[in-house]
Write an enzyme that holds these catalytic residues in place. Structure first.
Site, PDB file in Angstrom:
ATOM      1  N   CYS A   1       0.847  -1.188   0.000  1.00 54.85           N
ATOM      2  CA  CYS A   1       0.000   0.000   0.000  1.00 54.85           C
ATOM      3  C   CYS A   1       0.887   1.242   0.000  1.00 54.85           C
ATOM      4  O   CYS A   1       1.802   1.359   0.826  1.00 54.85           O
ATOM      5  CB  CYS A   1      -0.904  -0.014   1.225  1.00 54.85           C
ATOM      6  SG  CYS A   1      -1.957   1.452   1.368  1.00 54.85           S
TER       7      CYS A   1
ATOM      8  N   CYS B   1       0.400   3.041   3.616  1.00 53.54           N
ATOM      9  CA  CYS B   1       0.819   2.487   4.908  1.00 53.54           C
ATOM     10  C   CYS B   1       1.810   1.330   4.801  1.00 53.54           C
ATOM     11  O   CYS B   1       2.201   0.765   5.828  1.00 53.54           O
ATOM     12  CB  CYS B   1      -0.409   2.048   5.704  1.00 53.54           C
ATOM     13  SG  CYS B   1      -1.261   0.624   4.992  1.00 53.54           S
TER      14      CYS B   1
ATOM     15  N   CYS C   1      -7.393  -1.426   1.299  1.00 52.46           N
ATOM     16  CA  CYS C   1      -6.315  -1.868   2.175  1.00 52.46           C
ATOM     17  C   CYS C   1      -6.922  -2.130   3.558  1.00 52.46           C
ATOM     18  O   CYS C   1      -7.624  -1.270   4.102  1.00 52.46           O
ATOM     19  CB  CYS C   1      -5.227  -0.799   2.264  1.00 52.46           C
ATOM     20  SG  CYS C   1      -3.956  -1.162   3.505  1.00 52.46           S
TER      21      CYS C   1
ATOM     22  N   CYS D   1      -5.309   0.630   6.305  1.00 53.59           N
ATOM     23  CA  CYS D   1      -5.627   2.064   6.310  1.00 53.59           C
ATOM     24  C   CYS D   1      -6.940   2.402   5.593  1.00 53.59           C
ATOM     25  O   CYS D   1      -7.361   3.553   5.610  1.00 53.59           O
ATOM     26  CB  CYS D   1      -4.479   2.864   5.705  1.00 53.59           C
ATOM     27  SG  CYS D   1      -4.287   2.670   3.918  1.00 53.59           S
TER      28      CYS D   1
ATOM     29  N   CYS E   1      -8.303  -5.672 -10.142  1.00 56.94           N
ATOM     30  CA  CYS E   1      -7.911  -4.577 -11.034  1.00 56.94           C
ATOM     31  C   CYS E   1      -7.502  -3.406 -10.142  1.00 56.94           C
ATOM     32  O   CYS E   1      -8.351  -2.767  -9.512  1.00 56.94           O
ATOM     33  CB  CYS E   1      -9.093  -4.224 -11.927  1.00 56.94           C
ATOM     34  SG  CYS E   1      -8.735  -3.000 -13.174  1.00 56.94           S
TER      35      CYS E   1
END
Length: 159
Positions: free
Chosen positions: A74, A77, A122, A125, A146
């Protein structure tokens, strides 16, 4: 009579959309920051994708052609989200994977374009990553995650 039916349909559609948005706002994530804090640590493109659920233009991500072993994390984070070994060329113009790292991606329902899609977030976060579809490789999971490249950073495998 037709007007009443149209009004009822519109009210039902709006109430479904509103409920989905309320549920999303109630969800909490381990990493939580104010919009101002996110703007300080993310680029404008990352903020648009991760915090405003935007979509980058297809075929623009630097990560589209990455094939070397490693992990896509991510961009907000650094939670590990996807492995290169699960990446495939979907031809859509966005990095695509047939599965996520177990437990690190959660789903929500997105009605932004008028019908329900499964949104990927995610799990740490809550950043918007993209969407999942059922047109992935049949020999593996059959899923296509995607993903917006601006939602990710790539960490090459060491050694």
């Amino acid at each position: 009579m037709k007007k009443i039916a149209l009004v009822l349909i519109a009210l039902i559609a709006l109430s479904c959309n509103s409920k989905a948005q309320e549920d999303k706002k109630e969800r909490t994530f381990p990493v939580s920051k104010s919009n101002e804090e996110w703007k300080e640590i993310l680029t404008s493109d990352e903020y648009y994708i991760l915090r405003e659920a935007g979509t980058e233009r297809p075929f623009t991500s630097e990560l589209l052609e990455v094939k070397k072993p490693g992990t896509f994390v991510c961009a907000a984070c650094e939670t590990p989200l996807y492995k290169t070994k699960h990446k495939f060329d979907s031809g859509t113009g966005w990095p695509s994977f047939d599965r996520a790292v177990d437990g690190n991606v959660v789903t929500d329902t997105d009605y932004k374009i008028g019908y329900a899609r499964t949104e990927l977030l995610c799990a740490t976060c809550g950043g918007h990553l993209g969407h999942v579809f059922d047109d992935g490789p049949k020999e593996t999971t059959g899923k296509r995650h995607c993903i917006n490249g601006d939602a990710l950073d790539f960490k090459p495998q060491k050694g």
